[in-house]
Enzyme design. Structure first.
Site, short mmCIF file in Angstrom:
data_model
loop_
_atom_site.label_atom_id
_atom_site.label_comp_id
_atom_site.label_asym_id
_atom_site.label_seq_id
_atom_site.Cartn_x
_atom_site.Cartn_y
_atom_site.Cartn_z
N ASP A 135 0.65 -1.55 0.17
CA ASP A 135 0.08 0.01 0.00
C ASP A 135 0.78 1.19 -0.02
O ASP A 135 0.69 2.22 0.72
CB ASP A 135 -0.97 0.06 1.20
CG ASP A 135 -2.15 0.99 1.15
OD1 ASP A 135 -2.57 1.39 0.07
OD2 ASP A 135 -2.39 1.59 2.23
N CYS A 195 -23.93 -3.75 3.49
CA CYS A 195 -23.08 -2.82 3.58
C CYS A 195 -23.44 -1.17 3.03
O CYS A 195 -23.20 -0.33 3.58
CB CYS A 195 -21.69 -3.02 2.56
SG CYS A 195 -21.95 -3.28 1.05
N CYS A 215 -17.05 9.12 3.03
CA CYS A 215 -16.51 8.01 3.71
C CYS A 215 -15.86 8.38 5.25
O CYS A 215 -14.91 9.15 5.14
CB CYS A 215 -15.41 7.14 2.86
SG CYS A 215 -14.82 5.75 3.67
N CYS A 242 -13.19 3.50 10.20
CA CYS A 242 -14.39 2.92 10.41
C CYS A 242 -14.32 1.55 9.72
O CYS A 242 -14.10 1.18 8.65
CB CYS A 242 -15.46 3.78 9.66
SG CYS A 242 -17.16 3.29 9.40
N ASP A 243 -15.37 0.88 10.37
CA ASP A 243 -15.63 -0.79 10.20
C ASP A 243 -16.94 -0.95 9.85
O ASP A 243 -17.28 -2.02 9.60
CB ASP A 243 -14.84 -1.70 11.23
CG ASP A 243 -13.32 -1.63 11.30
OD1 ASP A 243 -12.71 -1.46 10.34
OD2 ASP A 243 -13.23 -1.54 12.41
#
Length: 315
Positions: A135, A195, A215, A242-243
């Site tokens: 990443d 989701c 987001c 955030c999950d």
């Protein structure tokens, strides 16, 4: 051909031995469909203030330009799931930090073990040219993991794996060796929209598409400016990341436990109350988040998030 298959399986087996949860192989090549989708997403300014995504566009959609001479993208997955994480699902009266950030900085953990995998592959093949990524460069990691048979990109835009879920990190080796390639995985989201329905800011504006501007992870980590008041209430109790869209995903009922101990949650990060975070000093910030990915958000940004969450919890 048999030799390639044997070499490929030896590399895969060693990756699993090192502690990675999955390893797959894809041919390094230009990605025309992904280039079109990415260009459209950027043109719509769905990336918010993350201007770095616009850099190196050609290399982002073609690994042979990023790593000249490359023939194979080797993708690995490393779970960060832990039993303690279940305790924070649905919690609304305490400040929360995204699960992925509760352990040691994943960049360091994956890079360390990818170097070992690269050295093994180099010795196995009698020489190797390439690079490892965690990443940290213009690489479409989810796309390559999908092409390598490690899962599919779900409606929340995360990579999903039937056996592992989505609480994992992705890393790559882009190398000049030609190996045997895996078959991409088909979509298994079906008609599920959990989701999409659960996102408090409507960031998933259509299946498989996320608007970073809305987001919570972007708002609490990447956004350098003050969070727009219209989103502050929707942030609920998330002070970093955030999950939600992953917590509600049915495939995460099967999440495997992290093998790398450094990715396990640190109690002194995961179990702090609001009062501690409100009184956090710059020195404590450096001490608590030593070797943590949370350092990406500077002290002032983190404290601003805490203030918003404090207001939300008191209302």
């Amino acid at each position: 051909m048999l030799k390639q298959q044997k070499l490929t399986e030896l590399i895969r087996t060693h990756a699993l031995k090192l502690g990675f949860d999955a390893c797959g192989f894809a041919k390094a090549q230009y990605l025309p469909n992904e280039a079109r989708r990415l260009e459209e997403w950027l043109d719509q300014e769905r990336h918010g203030t993350m201007d770095w995504i616009t850099n190196y566009f050609d290399k982002r959609v073609d690994p042979t330009l990023l790593v000249p001479g490359s023939k194979t993208v080797v993708s690995v997955l490393a779970s960060y799931h832990h039993p303690k994480h279940k305790d924070q699902i649905g919690v609304k009266d305490q400040p929360l930090i995204s699960k992925y950030a509760q352990g040691r900085d994943y960049h360091k953990v994956l890079r360390k073990n990818l170097k070992k995998l690269f050295s093994f592959t180099e010795e196995l093949l009698g020489g190797l040219e390439g690079r490892i990524f965690t990443d940290s460069a213009p690489v479409l990691d989810k796309v390559w993991a999908q092409r390598a048979g490690l899962g599919w990109i779900g409606k929340n835009s995360n990579l999903l794996n039937k056996n592992i879920g989505s609480f994992f990190f992705i890393g790559e080796m882009i190398i000049d060796a030609e190996l045997s390639y895996d078959t991409p995985v088909t979509d298994h989201c079906g008609s599920c929209t959990k989701c999409i329905d659960a996102c408090p800011t409507d960031a998933i504006y259509e299946p498989y598409r996320v608007d970073a501007n809305k987001c919570i992870s972007y708002l609490t980590i990447e956004l350098k400016n003050e969070i727009d008041k219209k989103y502050q209430t929707n942030i609920e109790n998330w002070i970093y990341g955030c999950d939600i869209c992953q917590d509600v995903c049915p495939w995460n009922s099967k999440s495997v436990l992290a093998q790398f101990e450094d990715l396990h949650p640190r109690d002194y990060v995961a179990e702090r109350d609001l009062e501690f975070w409100e009184n956090l000093t710059p020195k404590q910030y450096d001490e608590v988040f030593e070797g943590s990915a949370i350092r990406r958000a500077k002290y002032e940004k983190f404290k601003s998030n805490v203030e918003i969450v404090a207001d939300n919890l008191s209302s």
